[in-house]
Design an enzyme around this catalytic site. Sequence first.
Site, PDB file in Angstrom:
ATOM      1  N   HIS A  75      -2.616  -1.362   1.558  1.00  0.00           N
ATOM      2  CA  HIS A  75      -3.436  -1.695   0.390  1.00  0.00           C
ATOM      3  C   HIS A  75      -3.397  -0.559  -0.632  1.00  0.00           C
ATOM      4  O   HIS A  75      -3.218  -0.785  -1.833  1.00  0.00           O
ATOM      5  CB  HIS A  75      -4.875  -1.952   0.852  1.00  0.00           C
ATOM      6  CG  HIS A  75      -5.837  -2.232  -0.245  1.00  0.00           C
ATOM      7  ND1 HIS A  75      -6.245  -3.502  -0.575  1.00  0.00           N
ATOM      8  CD2 HIS A  75      -6.490  -1.403  -1.105  1.00  0.00           C
ATOM      9  CE1 HIS A  75      -7.108  -3.444  -1.583  1.00  0.00           C
ATOM     10  NE2 HIS A  75      -7.264  -2.173  -1.916  1.00  0.00           N
ATOM     11  N   GLU A  76      -3.565   0.670  -0.150  1.00  0.00           N
ATOM     12  CA  GLU A  76      -3.587   1.823  -1.055  1.00  0.00           C
ATOM     13  C   GLU A  76      -2.214   2.060  -1.694  1.00  0.00           C
ATOM     14  O   GLU A  76      -2.123   2.362  -2.885  1.00  0.00           O
ATOM     15  CB  GLU A  76      -4.047   3.063  -0.293  1.00  0.00           C
ATOM     16  CG  GLU A  76      -5.523   3.058   0.038  1.00  0.00           C
ATOM     17  CD  GLU A  76      -6.374   2.947  -1.211  1.00  0.00           C
ATOM     18  OE1 GLU A  76      -6.332   3.874  -2.043  1.00  0.00           O
ATOM     19  OE2 GLU A  76      -7.057   1.935  -1.375  1.00  0.00           O
ATOM     20  N   HIS A  81      -1.689  -0.253  -4.603  1.00  0.00           N
ATOM     21  CA  HIS A  81      -2.322   0.207  -5.855  1.00  0.00           C
ATOM     22  C   HIS A  81      -1.385   1.164  -6.592  1.00  0.00           C
ATOM     23  O   HIS A  81      -1.251   1.093  -7.822  1.00  0.00           O
ATOM     24  CB  HIS A  81      -3.637   0.925  -5.560  1.00  0.00           C
ATOM     25  CG  HIS A  81      -4.817   0.033  -5.395  1.00  0.00           C
ATOM     26  ND1 HIS A  81      -5.204  -0.891  -6.352  1.00  0.00           N
ATOM     27  CD2 HIS A  81      -5.729  -0.067  -4.391  1.00  0.00           C
ATOM     28  CE1 HIS A  81      -6.300  -1.520  -5.940  1.00  0.00           C
ATOM     29  NE2 HIS A  81      -6.633  -1.041  -4.753  1.00  0.00           N
ATOM     30  N   GLU A 111      -7.685  -5.578  -7.073  1.00  0.00           N
ATOM     31  CA  GLU A 111      -7.954  -5.619  -5.639  1.00  0.00           C
ATOM     32  C   GLU A 111      -7.174  -6.738  -4.969  1.00  0.00           C
ATOM     33  O   GLU A 111      -6.613  -6.570  -3.879  1.00  0.00           O
ATOM     34  CB  GLU A 111      -9.455  -5.810  -5.385  1.00  0.00           C
ATOM     35  CG  GLU A 111     -10.266  -4.550  -5.562  1.00  0.00           C
ATOM     36  CD  GLU A 111      -9.832  -3.456  -4.602  1.00  0.00           C
ATOM     37  OE1 GLU A 111     -10.157  -3.529  -3.409  1.00  0.00           O
ATOM     38  OE2 GLU A 111      -9.142  -2.524  -5.049  1.00  0.00           O
TER      39      GLU A 111
END
Length: 268
Positions: free
Chosen positions: A139-140, A143, A197
Amino acid sequence: MVSALSASLLLAGCQAVNTTSAGAVGVERKQYMFSMLSTDEVNNMYAQSYQKTLGEAQSKNVLDKTSAEAKRVQKIADRLIAQAPTLRPDSAQWKWEVNLIKSDELNANCGPGGKIIVYTGLIDQLKLSDDEIAAVMGHEIAHALREHGREAMSKAYGVQLARQGAGALLGVGQDSLALADTVVQYSLTLPNSRSNENEADLLGLELAARGGYNPNAAITLWNKMSAASGGGGQPEFMSTHPASTSRIAALQAAIPKVMPLYQQSKKS
């Protein structure tokens, strides 16, 4: 009709780009980036702040590079990083770094240019499996691949320019350290939009699956995060990555798209 925000972005010298391929999950939203804030410039500015954070951790003797847990985190990160060029080819040239910091903080992040920090509190207190750690880091990393921090800076600059006709915002004209702090603010400190997100959820899910980690772990991860939030103290991660009632449903809907990638990775 062009919206007022779109017009201000164009006036500010923004360009429409798509930082990543759509992937199996289908992330295709066009992004607007301020041309004076190039990818390399933002990555280099954040690298300054990252090294400062590592230096402070080292001075406090909380930078963990040798423990079994540090090696575990590095191994998981390496498998995810190896898959990043599938979604963004130029990330193969990024100067990726992964560091574990001993802290009760329930947090992890990946800043511009692939600078990853994981805090031991997140792993230990939530008792994360390798698959769940991969879900967080995927997820990070997503980003960072999507440059959501640079995008947020570009939007803010466009609005400021439309209002004032000058570029005082975002540290333009300030020293490099001040500008590096601004990159941190927009990349890691401010809450992410629901759109960002969702993109990080989907692309992170794909990265984890391609890396050989069970995408179903994203569901158990967010269940653990939600439980921790209800326990009296909200995890730091949740303050910048707000949960929503639709998050788990969206992840569940996307898992069938990436499950073949996970299954294929287990055969190779």
